[in-house]
Design an enzyme around this catalytic site. Structure first.
Site, short mmCIF file in Angstrom:
data_model
loop_
_atom_site.label_atom_id
_atom_site.label_comp_id
_atom_site.label_asym_id
_atom_site.label_seq_id
_atom_site.Cartn_x
_atom_site.Cartn_y
_atom_site.Cartn_z
N GLU A 1 32.76 -51.49 -25.56
CA GLU A 1 31.66 -50.97 -26.38
C GLU A 1 32.14 -49.67 -27.01
OE1 GLU A 1 27.60 -50.66 -24.95
OE2 GLU A 1 27.93 -52.38 -23.62
N GLU B 1 28.09 -51.48 -17.20
CA GLU B 1 27.73 -50.06 -16.98
C GLU B 1 27.02 -49.85 -15.64
OE1 GLU B 1 25.69 -48.44 -20.42
OE2 GLU B 1 27.51 -48.57 -21.64
O1 AHR Z 1 24.98 -51.13 -27.17
C1 AHR Z 1 23.77 -50.58 -26.71
C2 AHR Z 1 23.80 -50.27 -25.22
O2 AHR Z 1 24.70 -49.23 -24.99
C3 AHR Z 1 24.27 -51.37 -24.30
O3 AHR Z 1 23.25 -52.24 -23.94
C4 AHR Z 1 24.75 -50.62 -23.10
O4 AHR Z 1 25.76 -51.30 -22.41
C5 AHR Z 1 25.20 -49.29 -23.66
O5 AHR Z 1 24.70 -48.24 -22.95
#
Ligand code: AHR
Length: 507
Positions: free
Chosen positions: A290, A171
């Protein structure tokens, strides 16, 4: 009657089973008292909780991204290897927690082997750069004979870890990220890091960071800039997205699959735009590394956290509706099987996880565990496009008027089995479904997840309050399978021809 047509001619693509991935971050209790807890009644000699390992295997997870997440962007991997009594306690800036470093690279690889999953590794491109990424790769993947792999051997792992998939940071477009970068800054660093890593091992699969979510002001442009630099060097671009009901709008939340679908299409379009600019023959694929339901509105944000020892963080307790949404998001990933090759349900344990644990206590399945486990278990090797006609539509504030049904199907020619995955996204109306089939098909089973109490949850004391139920009355009559889908429900309908042959029977 709503008609859902499945036909072997409508192939989306082969299913890459890495879409049933998950994510373990050094965050909250995902690692400590999640997967790792020496002294727990079920802990093995490595300190890995066997009760959790069993649930991970049952979940059907294929691959797991590690060690973060935001955590990785200020992580020194060297802190987490070697004798445990010499590892430093260190302040993790991402979650403002004291990281004890009792679990690190070698432990995660050993845990992955026990869980039967393939690790995916993220390197720190926040506070660190090319050199540290290459050194970690050497430590993990090279045979003994030079300093870094020799260190791995001295630490107890003779054979290389052989990690095949590497994420170039996490990110990096997000201002919350330690070492946040502009698209140009990240693109150059990712390009040079990829170049250097490929010199160590040309056969790696590399993932460039895409946007943190589709709402970022740079969404689309970030991907273009990054891919113009890295297109020939990387295999995948990442996507991240978390979904939650906003302002009590449950109708839009139940249709969150629309949002994921549109995000995937936008990233595919951007990747293909860069492909055209480069006159390239290569087709870039996507790593949705994610995704989940996450009630972020309940989370104060990183800056609201007091510095403390590792403890609970974002341990969302999931409802029936949340499970239906997770099922619909998995359907979306399958609908894009031609381009989405990796996906990670974030995270695995406790931290927005399908598995919950008590420290020194019990472990149980959250509601969202069930659609994931059943999809992972029964999705066949070929994903088919489904065509739905005559069905009801629903009005949503977020996405306008959309079909109530959201579906996909898979086919396993070797056993003559079709698996239909379908969600009724309507809050109030049931749907009567009809699936025309070629002669000879029968229903193996119809499993569904729904409940009169859509807010019902599983807890340590009542771990099976919400479980999939077998649906009676789903049968093949006059060449069609008929089923009733209650409001806000997720379904798996398994059909067998009893032999290896093609489905079909479009009237
Ligand atoms: O999964 C929680 C957080 O969400 C992670 O650390 C990050 O990559 C995302 O913003």
């Amino acid at each position: 009657m709503t008609r859902l047509v499945v036909d072997p001619a409508f192939v989306i693509g082969g299913l890459d089973r890495r879409v049933f991935g998950s994510f373990v971050e050094h965050m909250g209790r995902c690692v400590y008292t999640g997967i790792y807890e020496p002294g727990h009644a079920t802990a093995d000699h490595d300190g890995f909780r066997e009760d959790v390992l069993e649930l991970v295997r049952e979940l059907g997870v294929t691959t797991i991204r590690y060690p973060g997440g935001n955590f990785v962007s200020n992580y020194d991997w060297e802190d987490g290897v070697g004798p445990k009594d010499r590892r430093p306690r260190r302040l993790d800036l991402a979650w403002r927690a004291i990281e004890p470093n009792q679990f690190g690279t070698d432990e995660f690889v050993a845990w992955s082997r026990k869980a039967g999953v393939e690790p995916i590794w993220a390197v720190n491109l926040g506070t660190r750069g090319i050199k540290e990424a290459v050194e970690l790769l050497e430590y993990c993947n090279l045979p003994a004979g030079t300093e870094l792999p020799d260190r791995r051997v001295a630490n107890g792992s003779e054979a290389p870890h052989d990690i095949r998939v590497w994420c170039l940071g996490n990110e990096m477009d997000g201002p919350w990220q330690i070492g946040h970068k502009t698209a140009e800054e990240y693109a150059r660093l990712a390009e040079e890091t990829a170049n250097a890593m490929r010199r160590v091992d040309p056969g790696l699969e590399l993932v460039a960071c895409g946007s943190s979510n589709a709402g970022m002001p740079t969404f689309g442009e970030w991907e273009r800039v990054v891919l113009e630099r890295t297109y020939d060097l990387v295999d995948h671009i990442s996507l991240h997205a978390y979904y939650e009901p906003k302002d009590g709008d449950q109708a839009s939340f139940l249709a969150a699959s629309e949002e994921m679908d549109r995000m995937i299409s936008a990233v595919v379009a951007t990747a293909d735009h860069v492909k055209a600019l480069k006159r390239s023959d290569k087709e870039l694929t996507l790593s949705f590394d994610e995704w989940n339901v996450w009630y972020q509105q309940r989370f104060p944000g990183e800056l609201g956290l007091d510095i403390r020892e590792v403890g609970p963080l974002i341990e969302d307790t999931y409802t029936v509706d949340d499970a239906v949404v997770v099922g619909s998001l998995l359907i979306t990933l399958l609908r894009h099987a031609d381009r989405v090759k990796i996906a990670c349900l974030a995270q695995l344990v406790n931290v927005i996880g399908p598995i919950r644990t008590e420290p020194d206590g019990r472990a149980w399945r959250q509601t969202i565990f069930h659609p994931f486990a059943l999809t992972a278990r029964y999705a066949g090797p070929t994903v088919l496009r489904t065509a739905v006609s005559g069905g009801p539509e629903i009005d949503t504030a977020a996405f306008g008027r959309v079909p109530a049904l959201w579906s996909t199907a898979t086919y396993d020619e070797s056993i003559g089995e079709i698996a239909i995955f379908v969600v009724n996204r309507s809050e109030y109306d049931k749907v009567d479904l009809e699936v025309p089939l070629a002669p000879g098909y029968r229903v193996i089973e119809h499993l569904a997840l729904y409940d009169d109490d859509r807010a019902a949850v599983n807890t340590a004391d009542d771990p099976d309050r919400v479980v999939p139920r077998a649906v009676d009355g789903t049968e093949v009559v006059d060449g069609s399978c008929t089923a009733t889908l209650p409001p806000a429900s997720w379904h798996l309908i398994r059909l067998s021809s009893g032999e290896a042959k093609s489905p079909g029977g479009t009237p």
